[in-house]
Write a protein that holds these residues in place. Structure first.
Motif, PDB file in Angstrom:
ATOM      1  N   GLU A 104      81.094  35.615  36.946  1.00  0.00           N
ATOM      2  CA  GLU A 104      79.694  35.185  36.946  1.00  0.00           C
ATOM      3  C   GLU A 104      78.956  35.767  38.159  1.00  0.00           C
ATOM      4  N   ILE A 105      79.651  35.839  39.281  1.00  0.00           N
ATOM      5  CA  ILE A 105      79.079  36.495  40.453  1.00  0.00           C
ATOM      6  C   ILE A 105      78.919  37.985  40.189  1.00  0.00           C
ATOM      7  N   GLY A 106      79.923  38.585  39.560  1.00  0.00           N
ATOM      8  CA  GLY A 106      79.843  40.009  39.246  1.00  0.00           C
ATOM      9  C   GLY A 106      78.636  40.350  38.396  1.00  0.00           C
ATOM     10  N   HIS A 107      78.332  39.509  37.416  1.00  0.00           N
ATOM     11  CA  HIS A 107      77.155  39.737  36.572  1.00  0.00           C
ATOM     12  C   HIS A 107      75.868  39.691  37.404  1.00  0.00           C
ATOM     13  N   LEU A 108      75.764  38.697  38.289  1.00  0.00           N
ATOM     14  CA  LEU A 108      74.552  38.564  39.105  1.00  0.00           C
ATOM     15  C   LEU A 108      74.417  39.736  40.071  1.00  0.00           C
ATOM     16  N   VAL A 109      75.507  40.106  40.717  1.00  0.00           N
ATOM     17  CA  VAL A 109      75.454  41.222  41.670  1.00  0.00           C
ATOM     18  C   VAL A 109      75.034  42.505  40.961  1.00  0.00           C
ATOM     19  N   ALA A 110      75.591  42.747  39.780  1.00  0.00           N
ATOM     20  CA  ALA A 110      75.229  43.954  39.032  1.00  0.00           C
ATOM     21  C   ALA A 110      73.737  43.952  38.700  1.00  0.00           C
ATOM     22  N   PHE A 111      73.220  42.815  38.283  1.00  0.00           N
ATOM     23  CA  PHE A 111      71.778  42.737  38.010  1.00  0.00           C
ATOM     24  C   PHE A 111      70.974  43.028  39.271  1.00  0.00           C
ATOM     25  N   LEU A 112      71.332  42.398  40.384  1.00  0.00           N
ATOM     26  CA  LEU A 112      70.562  42.565  41.617  1.00  0.00           C
ATOM     27  C   LEU A 112      70.645  43.981  42.166  1.00  0.00           C
ATOM     28  N   LEU A 113      71.754  44.661  41.919  1.00  0.00           N
ATOM     29  CA  LEU A 113      71.888  46.051  42.354  1.00  0.00           C
ATOM     30  C   LEU A 113      71.175  47.029  41.425  1.00  0.00           C
ATOM     31  N   SER A 114      70.844  46.590  40.229  1.00  0.00           N
ATOM     32  CA  SER A 114      70.260  47.487  39.232  1.00  0.00           C
ATOM     33  C   SER A 114      68.761  47.666  39.442  1.00  0.00           C
ATOM     34  N   ASP A 115      68.209  48.657  38.753  1.00  0.00           N
ATOM     35  CA  ASP A 115      66.767  48.901  38.819  1.00  0.00           C
ATOM     36  C   ASP A 115      65.964  47.747  38.233  1.00  0.00           C
ATOM     37  N   GLN A 116      66.598  46.928  37.406  1.00  0.00           N
ATOM     38  CA  GLN A 116      65.907  45.783  36.810  1.00  0.00           C
ATOM     39  C   GLN A 116      65.459  44.768  37.860  1.00  0.00           C
ATOM     40  N   ALA A 117      66.123  44.778  39.012  1.00  0.00           N
ATOM     41  CA  ALA A 117      65.812  43.813  40.070  1.00  0.00           C
ATOM     42  C   ALA A 117      65.141  44.469  41.265  1.00  0.00           C
ATOM     43  N   GLY A 118      64.501  45.602  41.040  1.00  0.00           N
ATOM     44  CA  GLY A 118      63.941  46.363  42.147  1.00  0.00           C
ATOM     45  C   GLY A 118      62.875  45.652  42.952  1.00  0.00           C
ATOM     46  N   PHE A 119      62.175  44.683  42.349  1.00  0.00           N
ATOM     47  CA  PHE A 119      61.096  43.995  43.064  1.00  0.00           C
ATOM     48  C   PHE A 119      61.572  42.686  43.693  1.00  0.00           C
ATOM     49  N   ILE A 120      62.855  42.404  43.586  1.00  0.00           N
ATOM     50  CA  ILE A 120      63.445  41.255  44.285  1.00  0.00           C
ATOM     51  C   ILE A 120      63.888  41.738  45.648  1.00  0.00           C
ATOM     52  N   ASN A 121      63.289  41.202  46.698  1.00  0.00           N
ATOM     53  CA  ASN A 121      63.521  41.735  48.045  1.00  0.00           C
ATOM     54  C   ASN A 121      63.382  40.632  49.087  1.00  0.00           C
ATOM     55  N   ALA A 122      64.195  40.720  50.129  1.00  0.00           N
ATOM     56  CA  ALA A 122      64.101  39.849  51.307  1.00  0.00           C
ATOM     57  C   ALA A 122      64.284  38.374  50.955  1.00  0.00           C
ATOM     58  N   THR A 123      65.105  38.096  49.948  1.00  0.00           N
ATOM     59  CA  THR A 123      65.317  36.716  49.532  1.00  0.00           C
ATOM     60  C   THR A 123      66.784  36.489  49.204  1.00  0.00           C
ATOM     61  N   THR A 124      67.143  35.217  49.052  1.00  0.00           N
ATOM     62  CA  THR A 124      68.518  34.828  48.753  1.00  0.00           C
ATOM     63  C   THR A 124      68.548  34.056  47.446  1.00  0.00           C
ATOM     64  N   VAL A 125      69.436  34.460  46.553  1.00  0.00           N
ATOM     65  CA  VAL A 125      69.518  33.875  45.216  1.00  0.00           C
ATOM     66  C   VAL A 125      70.755  32.972  45.136  1.00  0.00           C
ATOM     67  N   PRO A 126      70.570  31.656  44.979  1.00  0.00           N
ATOM     68  CA  PRO A 126      71.739  30.773  44.834  1.00  0.00           C
ATOM     69  C   PRO A 126      72.410  30.964  43.480  1.00  0.00           C
ATOM     70  N   ILE A 127      73.723  30.841  43.474  1.00  0.00           N
ATOM     71  CA  ILE A 127      74.488  30.777  42.229  1.00  0.00           C
ATOM     72  C   ILE A 127      75.577  29.745  42.459  1.00  0.00           C
ATOM     73  N   ASP A 128      75.224  28.486  42.166  1.00  0.00           N
ATOM     74  CA  ASP A 128      76.050  27.366  42.627  1.00  0.00           C
ATOM     75  C   ASP A 128      76.059  26.177  41.674  1.00  0.00           C
ATOM     76  N   GLY A 129      75.619  26.374  40.439  1.00  0.00           N
ATOM     77  CA  GLY A 129      75.604  25.267  39.490  1.00  0.00           C
ATOM     78  C   GLY A 129      74.572  24.205  39.797  1.00  0.00           C
ATOM     79  N   GLY A 130      73.655  24.484  40.711  1.00  0.00           N
ATOM     80  CA  GLY A 130      72.625  23.515  41.088  1.00  0.00           C
ATOM     81  C   GLY A 130      72.970  22.712  42.324  1.00  0.00           C
ATOM     82  N   GLN A 131      74.100  23.008  42.940  1.00  0.00           N
ATOM     83  CA  GLN A 131      74.574  22.231  44.092  1.00  0.00           C
ATOM     84  C   GLN A 131      73.558  22.157  45.221  1.00  0.00           C
ATOM     85  N   SER A 132      72.926  23.284  45.530  1.00  0.00           N
ATOM     86  CA  SER A 132      72.028  23.322  46.676  1.00  0.00           C
ATOM     87  C   SER A 132      70.711  22.608  46.425  1.00  0.00           C
TER      88      SER A 132
END
Length: 261
Positions: A230-258
């Motif tokens: 599940e982390i691998g899927h998110l990292v691949a998306f964030l590294l891809s051109d599809q996420a090019g405008f996501i910058n200077a932020t942190t994306v939680p992946i924690d089941g809602g814990q935070s």
């Protein structure tokens, strides 16, 4: 299957297990040429085998390096450029949790060790990879922070301090390098069932760590551990051109814990 990384070079630290291995398999399956960095030669060999299984014939450069050693960091960046000519994506992921203890009992040597790997290692990676990307005029970085970098977790002074620092570095570098066509972001995983988390549970209860795990995730809204893929899927998306405008932020992946009160 998407093919978002055809011909692209993705450098991954902490690639010998866990999140790094999952990301390596994911991007390789989509056409990337991965450069794998880890302190463990055995871990790198196992990850290279997993990459080959997921993407037969994929190139996988293996580099043994300690991310706290500045010369070693310079060498892994240079080796990647020498092999592939460029660095398109960087999963700046190597890290440890460290011992669990109250702050007064945590120990200064353990604090220095954990911060050295988790924060200094990330900084050094940024220092040398961002210079390459600025020269190219493009690139994407994903740093590994943690839920422990966006909230308090208790008994983990070194881990919490280092991961909060990763969030700060991500914000700062994203602002600095956005004008050069480079995006820098971070992920904040919760409890993902990796060897590192298994060792953490064994610190809690060496004899019944599986039961300790079930109790630990009982407070999570999803009532389970996350899976490395599940982390691998998110990292691949964030590294891809599809996420090019996501910058200077942190994306939680924690089941809602935070997000819990």
């Amino acid at each position: 299957m998407q093919n978002r990384f055809s011909g692209k070079v993705v450098l991954i630290t902490g690639a010998g297990s866990g999140l790094g291995r999952a990301a390596a398999v994911e991007v390789a399956a989509e056409g990337a040429r991965p450069a794998l960095v880890d302190v463990s030669e055995r871990g790198l060999a196992d990850t290279a085998a997993a990459v080959e299984e997921a993407a037969p014939g994929a190139e996988a450069l293996r580099i043994t390096a300690d991310v706290t050693d500045e010369d070693a960091v310079r060498r892994y960046v240079d080796a990647t450029r020498q092999a592939y000519g460029r660095i398109d994506g960087f999963f700046n992921n190597a890290g440890v949790e460290g011992r669990q203890n109250l702050t007064e009992d945590y120990g200064s040597e353990e604090f220095d060790r954990v911060v050295g790997i988790n924060l200094r290692g990330v900084f050094l990676g940024l220092r040398y990879v961002l210079a390459v990307m600025r020269e190219q005029g493009s690139g994407t970085v994903v740093n590994t922070a943690s839920v422990g970098g966006i909230r308090g977790v208790g008994n983990q002074s070194g881990y919490a301090a280092s991961k909060h620092g990763v969030v700060g570095l991500t914000r700062n570098s994203g602002i600095e390098y956005g004008p050069f066509g480079i995006s820098v972001k971070a992920i904040a995983p919760g409890a993902i069932m990796t060897p590192m988390v298994e060792e953490s549970l064994k610190q809690i209860d060496p004899e019944n760590w599986q039961e300790a795990g079930r109790e630990f995730v009982s407070a999570n809204p999803m009532r389970r551990f996350g899976r490395p893929e599940e982390i691998g899927h998110l990292v691949a998306f964030l590294l891809s051109d599809q996420a090019g405008f996501i910058n200077a932020t942190t994306v939680p992946i924690d089941g809602g814990q935070s997000e819990q009160y």
